[in-house]
Motif scaffolding. Structure first.
Motif, PDB file in Angstrom:
ATOM      1  N   ASN B  21       0.797  -1.213   0.000  1.00  0.00           N
ATOM      2  CA  ASN B  21       0.000   0.000   0.000  1.00  0.00           C
ATOM      3  C   ASN B  21       0.833   1.268   0.000  1.00  0.00           C
ATOM      4  O   ASN B  21       0.323   2.355  -0.183  1.00  0.00           O
ATOM      5  N   TYR B  84      -6.858  11.632  -6.275  1.00  0.00           N
ATOM      6  CA  TYR B  84      -6.968  10.168  -6.323  1.00  0.00           C
ATOM      7  C   TYR B  84      -5.591   9.535  -6.289  1.00  0.00           C
ATOM      8  O   TYR B  84      -4.618  10.101  -6.793  1.00  0.00           O
ATOM      9  N   THR B  85      -5.507   8.384  -5.651  1.00  0.00           N
ATOM     10  CA  THR B  85      -4.253   7.673  -5.519  1.00  0.00           C
ATOM     11  C   THR B  85      -4.499   6.202  -5.823  1.00  0.00           C
ATOM     12  O   THR B  85      -5.454   5.615  -5.305  1.00  0.00           O
ATOM     13  N   GLU B  90      -5.447  -0.725  -3.682  1.00  0.00           N
ATOM     14  CA  GLU B  90      -6.716  -0.009  -3.675  1.00  0.00           C
ATOM     15  C   GLU B  90      -6.632   1.322  -4.410  1.00  0.00           C
ATOM     16  O   GLU B  90      -5.552   1.827  -4.697  1.00  0.00           O
ATOM     17  N   ARG B  92      -7.766   5.144  -3.899  1.00  0.00           N
ATOM     18  CA  ARG B  92      -8.220   6.069  -2.853  1.00  0.00           C
ATOM     19  C   ARG B  92      -8.662   7.362  -3.497  1.00  0.00           C
ATOM     20  O   ARG B  92      -7.940   7.922  -4.321  1.00  0.00           O
ATOM     21  N   ARG B  94      -9.845  11.091  -2.316  1.00  0.00           N
ATOM     22  CA  ARG B  94     -10.002  11.954  -1.153  1.00  0.00           C
ATOM     23  C   ARG B  94     -10.588  13.271  -1.617  1.00  0.00           C
ATOM     24  O   ARG B  94     -10.168  13.830  -2.619  1.00  0.00           O
ATOM     25  N   GLU B 102     -12.685  10.192   2.556  1.00  0.00           N
ATOM     26  CA  GLU B 102     -11.739   9.385   1.784  1.00  0.00           C
ATOM     27  C   GLU B 102     -12.392   8.067   1.465  1.00  0.00           C
ATOM     28  O   GLU B 102     -12.853   7.362   2.358  1.00  0.00           O
ATOM     29  N   ARG B 103     -12.475   7.792   0.217  1.00  0.00           N
ATOM     30  CA  ARG B 103     -13.083   6.535  -0.198  1.00  0.00           C
ATOM     31  C   ARG B 103     -11.979   5.600  -0.662  1.00  0.00           C
ATOM     32  O   ARG B 103     -11.134   5.987  -1.464  1.00  0.00           O
ATOM     33  N   ARG B 104     -11.995   4.395  -0.121  1.00  0.00           N
ATOM     34  CA  ARG B 104     -10.987   3.417  -0.518  1.00  0.00           C
ATOM     35  C   ARG B 104     -11.701   2.250  -1.180  1.00  0.00           C
ATOM     36  O   ARG B 104     -12.564   1.633  -0.579  1.00  0.00           O
TER      37      ARG B 104
END
Lengths: 166, 520
Positions: B21, B84-85, B90, B92, B94, B102-104
């Motif tokens: 991660n 976005y990451t 995943e 992510r 934010r 923050e959505r994962r």
């Protein structure tokens, strides 16, 4: 399709689910008929000119029919209910007018709920609810289990899933 | 907007050592041009207030100003904070200034990365990225909007990362790692499975049976308006029109009405045709590795990926008109592409091939359901007793209609008896089309009255099977079999004999259990 006989589920629900259903489902029916006969009927008689004894009889028939159905259906439903936990499959078969036979592979279950409502607890009953992935028809319920049996079934499902996830 | 310093290669030696991660495969913000679109949106919202301000009350101008600043500020804040990451595990997203969110989304849950672009966005070179997961909702997150290059890059990296994840989990890890390290993100060639011609799309529009619905809707609207009486001024026009028609000879009036009806129909056909041409313009279905991709659209362009492994059901549909012409529509339900949402079906998202000749559709199947070419389908018929069921239904219908209309219509009510033969004929038609087959890893169903609908469901995708018997079915020894899959709507096999239904249900449940045991 193999020639071997297809297993039928054979385990019954606890008999005390019948009084539980009578109370839980009957309550609603009693309220509905009570409202219809003691509240709606006087209102209609007073305010609707076309009201006639024929309507009275029809309404009475409907109310009595509904009550009869609520009294008759729990024992019949109990007579028809069968379930079984056979190998990889949870089988259930139930229904009076519409008979359903359901088969759910244990490995396909997403999670398992043990539900005990207040009246259910009075009777010492529990409902096992099994969920599969999907939107429609993804919940499968087995009512009328003893709490111990329900827990045992849940543990067996979790065990059969093999990864300890719920 | 990807950081140039972050190498997008998932196969670098790095992923082996640190926690996955911590590795960032891609990171970015929305494209700044989106602010222009937001500005247009805000201006549109404020326009009403400005109009009120200019023509009626001055205070509305102040309100407009405040609203404008607030909305624009909100849009800018959202733009600035959204990031976005993508990591190997995943995605992510934010966003938020006051209320941080923050959505994962785990990569293995992402099943579809769709691109959409309206005409305005296309001019600016933007695409809306839709992250679709197997949850019933379909679209889990939207990135509105990225530049096309960023979006393509994000998808390439995401697909590569997921492929890397699955291969390293497979049997030969060393081999897989060297393979992954050696290959750039897009190693596999892309095969064109089907490319729609303009002729096919034209035919799709012309045979679109929604046009009959359109006509019905038109009439319904007319009637509704009539009943409301809100078309009071129209009534005058209609009355004078009626008078005018009354003065015409009968034959002319009939021709006139026929012409009018034809015009309405023609309008329906033309709108349906244009709609189809616009929606599915340049439809291309390609296959890269194990991922199908559809690209289509004239004004709003769409690129939708569909991993083959997620296909829950493939349907070849031929409504009667298309069956007459020997053409079919191919559709695929995937986990998450739920039909109950309505939007998906309307957007044509489940369409895999808008229209093709039936043999072409058959030849396409292995591309959608690999392995189906090796299966032998021994088709079985439904029970002929279903004709008895429909005839009984017709008799019941006839009896009710007869009883209801006897007083009013007299002997004319006997016409209701026609329900019996008509329903019997329907039963025969249904029986002729009804069929099912269980071939190895697939179950197939065929049904229809005048049209013909074929569906294939991989048994490995089955979540549950249900055998259902209504009261009449119990008397006749019939049963319905319903097959539930994840997402999408259940597949129903009607009117089998009880024995067939139970045997098939059991075999399918066993197959599903075995497949699930292997997959887990």
């Amino acid at each position: 399709m193999e020639a071997a006989p297809i297993p039928r589920p054979n385990e019954r629900l606890l008999a005390r689910v019948v009084p539980y259903w009578l109370i839980a489902d009957g309550l609603g029916a009693v309220v509905v008929t009570g409202l219809a006969w003691f509240v709606a009927r006087p209102l209609l008689v007073d305010n609707w000119k076309a009201w006639s004894p024929t309507y009275d009889n029809v309404l009475l028939g409907c109310c009595l029919g509904l009550l009869a159905l609520t009294i008759l259906s729990p024992p019949l439903a109990w007579l028809r209910w069968r379930f079984a936990f056979l190998g990889d499959l949870l089988l259930m078969r139930y229904g009076i007018l519409f008979v359903e036979e359901r088969a759910v592979p244990v490995k396909r279950m997403q999670h398992v709920d043990l539900v005990r409502g207040p009246i259910e607890r009075l009777f010492g009953l529990a409902t096992l609810v099994v969920f599969t992935a999907g939107n429609e028809g993804s919940a499968f319920r087995v009512p009328g289990l003893s709490a111990a049996r329900a827990q045992e079934l849940r543990d067996r499902i979790v065990e059969a899933r093999g990864d300890g996830r719920l | 907007m990807t950081d140039a310093s972050e190498p997008p290669h998932e196969g670098d030696p790095a992923p082996v050592a640190p926690r996955p991660n911590d590795v960032i495969l891609a990171r970015g913000h929305l494209h700044p041009a989106i602010l222009l679109l937001r500005l247009v949106d805000v201006l549109r919202q404020v326009a009403v207030w400005v109009l009120i301000g200019v023509f009626a009350a001055r205070w509305a101008l102040v309100a407009a100003g405040v609203l404008f600043l607030l909305n624009l500020g909100y849009a800018v804040a959202r733009y600035l904070t959204l990031e976005y990451t993508l990591t190997p595990e995943e995605l992510r997203i934010r966003e938020g200034l006051l209320e941080r969110q923050e959505r994962r989304i785990p990569l293995d849950r992402i099943q579809d990365l769709g691109f959409e672009s309206t005409i305005l966005r296309r001019v600016l070179g933007l695409v809306v990225v839709q992250v679709e997961t197997a949850s019933g909702r379909g679209v889990e997150a939207r990135l509105d909007a990225l530049s096309r290059a960023d979006a393509e890059h994000l998808r390439a990296v995401l697909l590569a990362a997921r492929r890397g994840g699955t291969t390293s989990a497979a049997a030969a890890p060393a081999d897989a790692v060297t393979n992954a390290a050696a290959t750039p993100p897009e190693p596999e060639p892309e095969w064109v499975v089907h490319r729609s011609t303009a002729g096919e799309l034209l035919l799709r529009g012309i045979t679109d049976l929604r046009l009959s619905a359109f006509v019905l809707v038109g009439f319904a609207a007319l009637e509704f308006g009539d009943r409301l009486g809100m078309v009071a001024q129209l009534q005058g026009v209609a009355r004078s029109f009626r008078d005018w028609v009354d003065r015409l000879p009968t034959s002319t009036a009939i021709v006139l009405f026929a012409g009018l009806l034809f015009a309405v129909m023609a309008f329906g056909v033309v709108t349906a045709t244009i709609g189809n041409l616009v929606q599915f313009h340049g439809f291309t279905l390609t296959l890269r590795g194990d991922v199908l991709q559809r690209r289509y659209g004239l004004l709003t362009t769409r690129a939708k990926t569909l991993p083959r492994a997620r296909i829950q059901r493939v349907a070849v549909e031929q409504p009667w008109l298309r069956r007459l012409l020997g053409v079919a529509v191919v559709k695929a339900d995937s986990a998450g592409g739920s039909r109950s949402e309505g939007e998906d079906a309307a957007g044509g998202f489940d369409v895999v091939v808008p229209l093709c000749r039936l043999p072409v559709a058959d030849a396409l199947l292995p591309a959608l359901l690999p392995g189906i070419e090796n299966e032998r389908f021994g088709w079985l018929r439904g029970s002929p007793r279903l004709v008895v069921r429909t005839t009984l239904q017709g008799a019941l219908f006839a009896a009710i209609t007869l009883a209801a209309t006897w007083h009013a219509a007299g002997a004319l009510a006997l016409l209701a008896l026609l329900f019996v033969p008509v329903w019997a004929l329907l039963g025969v038609l249904v029986w002729r089309n009804l069929g099912f087959a269980h071939g190895g890893a697939f179950v197939a169903l065929r049904h229809g009255v005048i049209g013909r609908y074929l569906a294939w469901v991989p048994t490995a995708k089955i979540q549950a099977v249900v055998v259902r018997q209504g009261p009449v079915a119990q008397l006749l020894g019939l049963a319905d079999l319903t097959v539930y899959v994840a997402g999408g709507s259940p597949t129903r096999l009607p009117d089998l004999t009880v024995g067939d239904a139970r045997r098939l249900a059991h075999a399918l449940a066993q197959d599903a259990a075995a497949a699930a045991a292997k997959a887990w």
